[in-house]
Motif scaffolding. Structure first.
Motif, short mmCIF file in Angstrom:
data_model
loop_
_atom_site.label_atom_id
_atom_site.label_comp_id
_atom_site.label_asym_id
_atom_site.label_seq_id
_atom_site.Cartn_x
_atom_site.Cartn_y
_atom_site.Cartn_z
N PRO A 45 5.20 11.49 6.15
CA PRO A 45 4.02 10.66 6.46
C PRO A 45 2.69 11.41 6.28
O PRO A 45 1.67 10.79 6.04
CB PRO A 45 4.21 10.27 7.92
N VAL A 46 2.72 12.73 6.40
CA VAL A 46 1.48 13.51 6.32
C VAL A 46 1.69 14.70 5.39
O VAL A 46 2.71 15.38 5.47
CB VAL A 46 1.06 14.04 7.72
N GLN A 47 0.69 14.94 4.53
CA GLN A 47 0.62 16.20 3.78
C GLN A 47 -0.62 16.91 4.31
O GLN A 47 -1.68 16.30 4.46
CB GLN A 47 0.50 15.95 2.28
N LEU A 81 3.58 13.17 18.27
CA LEU A 81 2.22 12.68 18.40
C LEU A 81 1.69 11.96 17.16
O LEU A 81 0.82 11.10 17.28
CB LEU A 81 1.28 13.85 18.73
N LEU A 82 2.20 12.30 15.99
CA LEU A 82 1.61 11.76 14.76
C LEU A 82 2.61 10.98 13.91
O LEU A 82 2.37 9.83 13.58
CB LEU A 82 1.00 12.91 13.95
N TYR A 83 3.74 11.59 13.58
CA TYR A 83 4.69 10.96 12.67
C TYR A 83 5.23 9.65 13.20
O TYR A 83 5.34 8.67 12.47
CB TYR A 83 5.86 11.90 12.39
N ASP A 84 5.57 9.60 14.50
CA ASP A 84 6.14 8.38 15.06
C ASP A 84 5.15 7.22 14.93
O ASP A 84 5.53 6.11 14.55
CB ASP A 84 6.54 8.59 16.52
N ALA A 85 3.88 7.47 15.25
CA ALA A 85 2.85 6.42 15.16
C ALA A 85 2.65 5.98 13.71
O ALA A 85 2.50 4.78 13.44
CB ALA A 85 1.54 6.93 15.75
N LEU A 86 2.63 6.92 12.77
CA LEU A 86 2.42 6.58 11.37
C LEU A 86 3.62 5.83 10.78
O LEU A 86 3.46 4.93 9.96
CB LEU A 86 2.14 7.83 10.54
N ASN A 87 4.83 6.20 11.19
CA ASN A 87 6.02 5.52 10.69
C ASN A 87 6.06 4.07 11.16
O ASN A 87 6.47 3.18 10.41
CB ASN A 87 7.29 6.26 11.12
N ILE A 88 5.63 3.82 12.39
CA ILE A 88 5.61 2.45 12.91
C ILE A 88 4.63 1.60 12.11
O ILE A 88 4.92 0.47 11.75
CB ILE A 88 5.25 2.45 14.41
N SER A 89 3.45 2.15 11.81
CA SER A 89 2.45 1.39 11.07
C SER A 89 2.62 1.51 9.56
O SER A 89 1.85 0.93 8.80
CB SER A 89 1.04 1.84 11.47
N GLU A 90 3.61 2.27 9.12
CA GLU A 90 3.94 2.47 7.70
C GLU A 90 2.73 2.95 6.89
O GLU A 90 2.43 2.44 5.82
CB GLU A 90 4.50 1.18 7.10
N LYS A 91 2.03 3.95 7.43
CA LYS A 91 0.89 4.54 6.74
C LYS A 91 1.22 5.98 6.40
O LYS A 91 1.99 6.63 7.08
CB LYS A 91 -0.36 4.48 7.61
N LYS A 92 0.58 6.46 5.31
CA LYS A 92 0.73 7.85 4.91
C LYS A 92 -0.67 8.42 4.73
O LYS A 92 -1.58 7.73 4.30
CB LYS A 92 1.52 7.96 3.61
N LEU A 93 -0.83 9.69 5.06
CA LEU A 93 -2.15 10.28 4.90
C LEU A 93 -2.09 11.73 4.48
O LEU A 93 -1.06 12.38 4.60
CB LEU A 93 -2.99 10.11 6.18
N VAL A 94 -3.24 12.19 3.94
CA VAL A 94 -3.42 13.60 3.63
C VAL A 94 -4.43 14.13 4.65
O VAL A 94 -5.34 13.42 5.07
CB VAL A 94 -3.90 13.85 2.18
N LEU A 95 -4.23 15.37 5.06
CA LEU A 95 -4.98 15.91 6.18
C LEU A 95 -5.36 17.35 5.92
O LEU A 95 -4.59 18.12 5.34
CB LEU A 95 -4.09 15.82 7.44
N SER A 96 -6.56 17.71 6.35
CA SER A 96 -7.02 19.10 6.29
C SER A 96 -7.50 19.47 7.69
O SER A 96 -8.29 18.73 8.28
CB SER A 96 -8.17 19.24 5.30
N ILE A 97 -7.02 20.59 8.20
CA ILE A 97 -7.50 21.08 9.48
C ILE A 97 -8.13 22.44 9.24
O ILE A 97 -7.47 23.37 8.79
CB ILE A 97 -6.37 21.18 10.52
N SER A 98 -9.43 22.53 9.53
CA SER A 98 -10.18 23.77 9.36
C SER A 98 -10.49 24.36 10.72
O SER A 98 -10.85 23.62 11.65
CB SER A 98 -11.48 23.52 8.61
#
Length: 127
Positions: A45-47, A81-98
């Motif tokens: 779900p997240v890269q 915290l993140l994958y479960d919520a995204l899987n339910i809403s069937e969304k995928k995202l790319v993320l950068s944490i600085s």
């Protein structure tokens, strides 16, 4: 479940450029998160990409320590915290944490702040 595989890392230059030009961002001190919803085929779900400014931390040892602590905190809490919520809403995202903090804190501090960041991100991404 508590893994961090190669496929979860964001390596595609085109996606990274798009993330910083078209993505949304927010501050959750000592982290700055930039994220963007994607439609491409992703196995997870997240890269994600982690970054620490060379300008602030000259020594590679310090940058690597901060990135290691960030990755570990993310790895342990991403699923609940993140994958479960995204899987339910069937969304995928790319993320950068600085990391934008001024000093290198303990792992406990990193973990507490990463939990707050992931909760905030899940709330914003699902809207």
């Amino acid at each position: 479940m508590y893994t961090f595989k190669k496929e979860e890392r964001l390596c595609n230059k085109r996606l990274i450029d798009g993330l910083f030009h078209n993505g949304s961002s927010f501050l959750c001190y000592p982290f700055k998160a930039s994220w963007m919803l994607t439609t491409g085929e992703q196995q997870f779900p997240v890269q994600i990409v982690f970054s620490v400014a060379k300008k602030r931390y000259k020594r590679a040892v310090d940058r690597n320590l901060v990135k290691r602590r960030m990755r570990e905190a993310y790895r342990l809490h991403k699923q609940s915290l993140l994958y479960d919520a995204l899987n339910i809403s069937e969304k995928k995202l790319v993320l950068s944490i600085s990391y934008i903090g001024k000093e290198i804190s303990s792992y406990d501090f990193f973990e507490k702040k990463m939990i707050r960041l992931l909760n905030q991100l899940a709330g914003e991404a699902i809207k």
